[in-house]
Design a protein around this motif. Structure first.
Motif, PDB file in Angstrom:
ATOM      1  N   LEU A 190      65.837  43.403  35.944  1.00  0.00           N
ATOM      2  CA  LEU A 190      65.794  44.873  36.249  1.00  0.00           C
ATOM      3  C   LEU A 190      64.363  45.446  36.252  1.00  0.00           C
ATOM      4  CD1 LEU A 190      69.097  46.078  34.142  1.00  0.00           C
ATOM      5  CD2 LEU A 190      68.561  46.017  36.699  1.00  0.00           C
ATOM      6  N   LEU A 191      63.485  44.742  35.406  1.00  0.00           N
ATOM      7  CA  LEU A 191      62.272  45.837  35.282  1.00  0.00           C
ATOM      8  C   LEU A 191      61.612  45.093  36.521  1.00  0.00           C
ATOM      9  CD1 LEU A 191      60.858  44.784  31.826  1.00  0.00           C
ATOM     10  CD2 LEU A 191      61.030  47.130  32.908  1.00  0.00           C
ATOM     11  N   VAL A 192      61.714  44.056  37.179  1.00  0.00           N
ATOM     12  CA  VAL A 192      60.894  43.425  38.408  1.00  0.00           C
ATOM     13  C   VAL A 192      61.353  44.242  39.480  1.00  0.00           C
ATOM     14  CG1 VAL A 192      60.687  41.476  39.848  1.00  0.00           C
ATOM     15  CG2 VAL A 192      60.307  41.048  37.387  1.00  0.00           C
ATOM     16  N   ILE A 193      62.934  44.248  39.750  1.00  0.00           N
ATOM     17  CA  ILE A 193      63.448  45.110  40.749  1.00  0.00           C
ATOM     18  C   ILE A 193      63.137  46.538  40.817  1.00  0.00           C
ATOM     19  CG2 ILE A 193      65.781  46.198  41.814  1.00  0.00           C
ATOM     20  CD1 ILE A 193      66.664  43.314  40.814  1.00  0.00           C
ATOM     21  N   GLY A 194      62.853  47.163  39.728  1.00  0.00           N
ATOM     22  CA  GLY A 194      62.365  48.701  39.406  1.00  0.00           C
ATOM     23  C   GLY A 194      60.983  48.688  39.845  1.00  0.00           C
ATOM     24  N   LEU A 195      60.013  47.678  39.518  1.00  0.00           N
ATOM     25  CA  LEU A 195      58.687  47.881  39.799  1.00  0.00           C
ATOM     26  C   LEU A 195      58.516  47.577  41.392  1.00  0.00           C
ATOM     27  CD1 LEU A 195      56.916  45.976  37.044  1.00  0.00           C
ATOM     28  CD2 LEU A 195      56.547  48.458  37.489  1.00  0.00           C
ATOM     29  N   ILE A 196      59.186  46.917  41.800  1.00  0.00           N
ATOM     30  CA  ILE A 196      59.483  46.619  43.468  1.00  0.00           C
ATOM     31  C   ILE A 196      59.766  47.731  44.198  1.00  0.00           C
ATOM     32  CG2 ILE A 196      60.331  45.400  45.327  1.00  0.00           C
ATOM     33  CD1 ILE A 196      60.379  42.721  43.404  1.00  0.00           C
ATOM     34  N   LEU A 197      60.746  48.529  43.573  1.00  0.00           N
ATOM     35  CA  LEU A 197      60.972  49.683  44.249  1.00  0.00           C
ATOM     36  C   LEU A 197      60.248  50.816  44.005  1.00  0.00           C
ATOM     37  CD1 LEU A 197      64.955  49.520  43.769  1.00  0.00           C
ATOM     38  CD2 LEU A 197      63.635  49.140  45.735  1.00  0.00           C
ATOM     39  N   LEU A 209      61.973  48.700  52.692  1.00  0.00           N
ATOM     40  CA  LEU A 209      63.375  48.664  52.994  1.00  0.00           C
ATOM     41  C   LEU A 209      63.956  49.362  54.432  1.00  0.00           C
ATOM     42  CD1 LEU A 209      64.530  50.366  49.649  1.00  0.00           C
ATOM     43  CD2 LEU A 209      64.773  47.773  50.341  1.00  0.00           C
ATOM     44  N   PRO A 210      64.904  48.483  55.030  1.00  0.00           N
ATOM     45  CA  PRO A 210      65.249  49.175  56.230  1.00  0.00           C
ATOM     46  C   PRO A 210      65.569  50.882  56.373  1.00  0.00           C
ATOM     47  CG  PRO A 210      66.436  47.153  55.744  1.00  0.00           C
ATOM     48  CD  PRO A 210      65.629  47.602  54.535  1.00  0.00           C
ATOM     49  N   ALA A 211      65.349  51.413  57.371  1.00  0.00           N
ATOM     50  CA  ALA A 211      65.600  52.848  57.587  1.00  0.00           C
ATOM     51  C   ALA A 211      66.998  53.110  57.272  1.00  0.00           C
ATOM     52  CB  ALA A 211      65.217  53.218  59.038  1.00  0.00           C
ATOM     53  N   SER A 212      68.055  52.401  57.435  1.00  0.00           N
ATOM     54  CA  SER A 212      69.267  52.521  57.127  1.00  0.00           C
ATOM     55  C   SER A 212      69.481  52.816  55.450  1.00  0.00           C
ATOM     56  CB  SER A 212      70.303  51.742  57.675  1.00  0.00           C
ATOM     57  OG  SER A 212      70.198  50.442  57.258  1.00  0.00           O
ATOM     58  N   ILE A 213      68.827  51.871  54.958  1.00  0.00           N
ATOM     59  CA  ILE A 213      69.068  51.916  53.476  1.00  0.00           C
ATOM     60  C   ILE A 213      68.050  52.990  52.816  1.00  0.00           C
ATOM     61  CG2 ILE A 213      68.475  50.535  51.360  1.00  0.00           C
ATOM     62  CD1 ILE A 213      69.304  48.088  52.869  1.00  0.00           C
ATOM     63  N   ASP A 214      67.276  52.928  53.530  1.00  0.00           N
ATOM     64  CA  ASP A 214      65.842  54.105  52.715  1.00  0.00           C
ATOM     65  C   ASP A 214      66.646  55.594  53.031  1.00  0.00           C
ATOM     66  OD1 ASP A 214      63.889  54.322  51.420  1.00  0.00           O
ATOM     67  OD2 ASP A 214      62.483  54.721  53.361  1.00  0.00           O
ATOM     68  N   ASP A 215      67.186  55.553  53.959  1.00  0.00           N
ATOM     69  CA  ASP A 215      68.003  57.038  54.219  1.00  0.00           C
ATOM     70  C   ASP A 215      69.280  57.422  53.237  1.00  0.00           C
ATOM     71  OD1 ASP A 215      66.283  57.640  56.238  1.00  0.00           O
ATOM     72  OD2 ASP A 215      67.638  57.067  57.720  1.00  0.00           O
ATOM     73  N   ALA A 216      69.871  56.080  52.917  1.00  0.00           N
ATOM     74  CA  ALA A 216      71.041  56.434  52.008  1.00  0.00           C
ATOM     75  C   ALA A 216      70.590  56.522  50.627  1.00  0.00           C
ATOM     76  CB  ALA A 216      71.801  55.191  52.388  1.00  0.00           C
ATOM     77  N   ILE A 217      69.686  55.946  50.161  1.00  0.00           N
ATOM     78  CA  ILE A 217      69.066  55.875  48.458  1.00  0.00           C
ATOM     79  C   ILE A 217      67.897  56.495  48.557  1.00  0.00           C
ATOM     80  CG2 ILE A 217      70.792  54.016  47.843  1.00  0.00           C
ATOM     81  CD1 ILE A 217      68.671  52.376  47.928  1.00  0.00           C
ATOM     82  N   ALA A 218      67.424  56.996  47.295  1.00  0.00           N
ATOM     83  CA  ALA A 218      66.202  57.175  46.979  1.00  0.00           C
ATOM     84  C   ALA A 218      65.428  56.076  46.344  1.00  0.00           C
ATOM     85  CB  ALA A 218      65.886  58.287  46.338  1.00  0.00           C
ATOM     86  N   SER A 219      64.626  55.092  46.862  1.00  0.00           N
ATOM     87  CA  SER A 219      64.189  53.950  46.382  1.00  0.00           C
ATOM     88  C   SER A 219      63.439  54.379  45.100  1.00  0.00           C
ATOM     89  CB  SER A 219      63.644  53.083  47.463  1.00  0.00           C
ATOM     90  OG  SER A 219      62.419  53.811  48.021  1.00  0.00           O
ATOM     91  N   ASP A 220      62.500  55.226  45.100  1.00  0.00           N
ATOM     92  CA  ASP A 220      61.944  55.872  43.813  1.00  0.00           C
ATOM     93  C   ASP A 220      62.628  55.787  42.783  1.00  0.00           C
ATOM     94  OD1 ASP A 220      59.431  55.522  45.435  1.00  0.00           O
ATOM     95  OD2 ASP A 220      59.224  57.294  45.736  1.00  0.00           O
ATOM     96  N   THR A 221      63.656  56.638  42.803  1.00  0.00           N
ATOM     97  CA  THR A 221      64.545  57.334  41.904  1.00  0.00           C
ATOM     98  C   THR A 221      65.413  55.903  41.334  1.00  0.00           C
ATOM     99  OG1 THR A 221      64.872  59.414  42.810  1.00  0.00           O
ATOM    100  CG2 THR A 221      66.584  58.703  41.176  1.00  0.00           C
ATOM    101  N   GLY A 262      64.333  52.860  41.460  1.00  0.00           N
ATOM    102  CA  GLY A 262      63.426  51.931  40.866  1.00  0.00           C
ATOM    103  C   GLY A 262      63.246  52.412  39.481  1.00  0.00           C
ATOM    104  N   TRP A 263      62.931  53.789  39.305  1.00  0.00           N
ATOM    105  CA  TRP A 263      62.799  54.380  38.008  1.00  0.00           C
ATOM    106  C   TRP A 263      64.137  53.843  36.899  1.00  0.00           C
ATOM    107  CZ3 TRP A 263      58.313  54.897  36.054  1.00  0.00           C
ATOM    108  CH2 TRP A 263      57.209  55.163  36.633  1.00  0.00           C
ATOM    109  N   ILE A 264      65.223  54.249  37.707  1.00  0.00           N
ATOM    110  CA  ILE A 264      66.416  53.769  36.783  1.00  0.00           C
ATOM    111  C   ILE A 264      66.494  52.436  36.451  1.00  0.00           C
ATOM    112  CG2 ILE A 264      68.943  53.723  37.176  1.00  0.00           C
ATOM    113  CD1 ILE A 264      68.724  56.120  38.783  1.00  0.00           C
ATOM    114  N   CYS A 265      66.178  51.496  37.374  1.00  0.00           N
ATOM    115  CA  CYS A 265      66.039  50.142  37.026  1.00  0.00           C
ATOM    116  C   CYS A 265      64.977  49.691  35.864  1.00  0.00           C
ATOM    117  CB  CYS A 265      65.673  49.165  38.221  1.00  0.00           C
ATOM    118  SG  CYS A 265      67.283  49.289  39.446  1.00  0.00           S
ATOM    119  N   LEU A 266      64.131  50.511  36.060  1.00  0.00           N
ATOM    120  CA  LEU A 266      62.863  50.180  34.924  1.00  0.00           C
ATOM    121  C   LEU A 266      63.308  50.717  33.527  1.00  0.00           C
ATOM    122  CD1 LEU A 266      59.494  51.323  36.692  1.00  0.00           C
ATOM    123  CD2 LEU A 266      59.974  49.236  35.524  1.00  0.00           C
ATOM    124  N   VAL A 267      64.063  51.772  33.461  1.00  0.00           N
ATOM    125  CA  VAL A 267      64.345  52.335  32.204  1.00  0.00           C
ATOM    126  C   VAL A 267      65.648  51.401  31.702  1.00  0.00           C
ATOM    127  CG1 VAL A 267      65.622  54.118  31.035  1.00  0.00           C
ATOM    128  CG2 VAL A 267      63.708  54.788  32.675  1.00  0.00           C
TER     129      VAL A 267
END
Length: 75
Positions: free
Chosen positions: A9-16, A23-35, A37-42
């Motif tokens: 989870l830490l690695v995935i969070g840091l990558i995001l 990320l592809p545009a369709s995924i990037d529009d659907a989710i906020a990758s920064d948010t 990523g922070w959720i995965c980090l925590v």
């Protein structure tokens, strides 16, 4: 197992969070990758801390086994 999941989870969070992977545009529009990523980090940090606490409690506990023997009375 908890430490491994925490590290993943830490690695995935840091990558995001850092945007290391585009990320592809369709995924990037659907989710906020920064948010996400922070959720995965925590969540990863919490999983590691909980796994270490549970492991330390397991090593400090002692098990006591009492053996009870029945006496047989012969009549």
């Amino acid at each position: 197992m908890g430490i491994g999941i925490g590290i993943v989870l830490l690695v995935i969070g840091l990558i995001l969070v850092t945007g290391a992977v585009d990320l592809p545009a369709s995924i990037d529009d659907a989710i906020a990758s920064d948010t996400l990523g922070w959720i995965c980090l925590v969540a990863g940090a919490l999983a590691i801390v909980l796994a270490l606490v549970m492991n330390s409690q397991r090593t400090r506990s002692t098990t006591r086994v009492e053996r009870v023997e029945e006496q047989r009375h012969l009549d």
